[in-house]
Write an enzyme that holds these catalytic residues in place. Structure first.
Site, PDB file in Angstrom:
ATOM      1  N   CYS A  21       4.506  -6.477  -2.336  1.00  0.00           N
ATOM      2  CA  CYS A  21       4.109  -5.102  -3.192  1.00  0.00           C
ATOM      3  C   CYS A  21       5.124  -3.981  -2.634  1.00  0.00           C
ATOM      4  CB  CYS A  21       2.787  -4.796  -2.820  1.00  0.00           C
ATOM      5  SG  CYS A  21       1.889  -3.512  -4.228  1.00  0.00           S
ATOM      6  N   HIS A  22       4.576  -2.733  -2.315  1.00  0.00           N
ATOM      7  CA  HIS A  22       5.211  -1.762  -1.834  1.00  0.00           C
ATOM      8  C   HIS A  22       6.013  -1.892  -0.602  1.00  0.00           C
ATOM      9  CE1 HIS A  22       2.750   0.240  -4.783  1.00  0.00           C
ATOM     10  NE2 HIS A  22       3.781   1.270  -4.891  1.00  0.00           N
ATOM     11  N   GLU A  57       5.812   4.141   2.168  1.00  0.00           N
ATOM     12  CA  GLU A  57       6.283   5.266   1.954  1.00  0.00           C
ATOM     13  C   GLU A  57       6.599   6.147   3.160  1.00  0.00           C
ATOM     14  OE1 GLU A  57       3.578   7.606  -0.790  1.00  0.00           O
ATOM     15  OE2 GLU A  57       3.593   5.856  -2.206  1.00  0.00           O
ATOM     16  N   GLY A  94       0.843  -1.172   0.059  1.00  0.00           N
ATOM     17  CA  GLY A  94      -0.093   0.003  -0.053  1.00  0.00           C
ATOM     18  C   GLY A  94       0.833   1.153  -0.040  1.00  0.00           C
ATOM     19  N   ARG A  95       0.315   2.375   0.375  1.00  0.00           N
ATOM     20  CA  ARG A  95       1.141   3.315   0.751  1.00  0.00           C
ATOM     21  C   ARG A  95       1.908   3.704   1.881  1.00  0.00           C
ATOM     22  NH1 ARG A  95      -1.482   7.906   0.255  1.00  0.00           N
ATOM     23  NH2 ARG A  95      -3.493   7.030   0.472  1.00  0.00           N
ATOM     24  N   TYR A 152       6.203  -4.967  -6.033  1.00  0.00           N
ATOM     25  CA  TYR A 152       5.138  -4.106  -7.177  1.00  0.00           C
ATOM     26  C   TYR A 152       6.184  -3.645  -8.301  1.00  0.00           C
ATOM     27  CZ  TYR A 152       1.492  -1.632  -9.500  1.00  0.00           C
ATOM     28  OH  TYR A 152       0.688  -1.212 -10.562  1.00  0.00           O
TER      29      TYR A 152
END
Length: 188
Positions: free
Chosen positions: A115-116, A89, A85-86, A136
């Site tokens: 993923c992320h 970050e 997800g985000r 990702y």
């Protein structure tokens, strides 16, 4: 003795990428802790592949983080999960996260990253340099800049690091992760 799994998360964690592993760990009988910058209710997001050049994002379910990063002693845990997800970050900017993640590499404990999540792993370049992993596809430049080899596959295992491309790959990722957790010996 019950196995203990730590999940690192934050707001904008991908819904399936936290809920699937969380429930799968509970089903396996693991004591599972979700940690974030602060213990709070986290907002998840739903990423979907609907024909755009990238994924779409919508608000998802809420989930409780019952521990803050500064209260995590990684030595108390047998394995680590980092959903995407985000959230990666911004959680990678937390001063405690690199030390937590490094412990699992140093101790050769199972790590699942989907993923992320690879963005968090770039904060511990010394542990992913010369290793292979997937993530990702948009994270490929960061994975390579950190010195790892990006593998263009939905799933990849390199020692204790089990990596997945995105949420559709969670069944295989969790199967390998659980296998590693169950085979790991607990130090008493």
């Amino acid at each position: 003795m019950k196995k203990k799994v730590l999940i690192l998360a934050g707001d904008a964690v991908e819904s399936l990428e936290i809920y699937y592993p969380y429930f799968r760990c509970l089903e396996e009988g693991y004591e599972t802790t979700i940690a974030a910058a602060t213990a709070k209710t986290l907002h998840t997001v739903v990423h979907d592949f609907i024909g755009w050049e990238t994924y779409s994002e919508k608000a998802g379910y809420l989930i409780e983080a019952n521990c803050s990063f500064d209260n995590v002693d990684p030595a108390d845990f047998d394995a680590l999960i980092i959903p995407g997800g985000r959230a990666p970050e911004h959680i990678r900017l937390n001063d405690h996260v690199p030390g937590i993640v490094s412990h699992f590499f140093d101790a050769n404990k199972p790590i699942a990253a989907v993923c992320h999540a690879s963005l968090v792993l770039t904060t511990v370049k010394e542990h992913i340099r010369n290793r292979e992993m997937t993530a990702y596809i948009a994270c490929k430049p960061e994975v390579e800049a950190a010195g790892a080899t990006y593998v263009n596959e939905p799933l990849h295992t390199d020692g204790n690091l089990v990596s997945g491309h995105a949420w559709p790959d969670l069944p295989g990722l969790m199967k390998e992760f659980i296998k590693q957790v169950n085979e790991a010996t607990i130090e008493v």
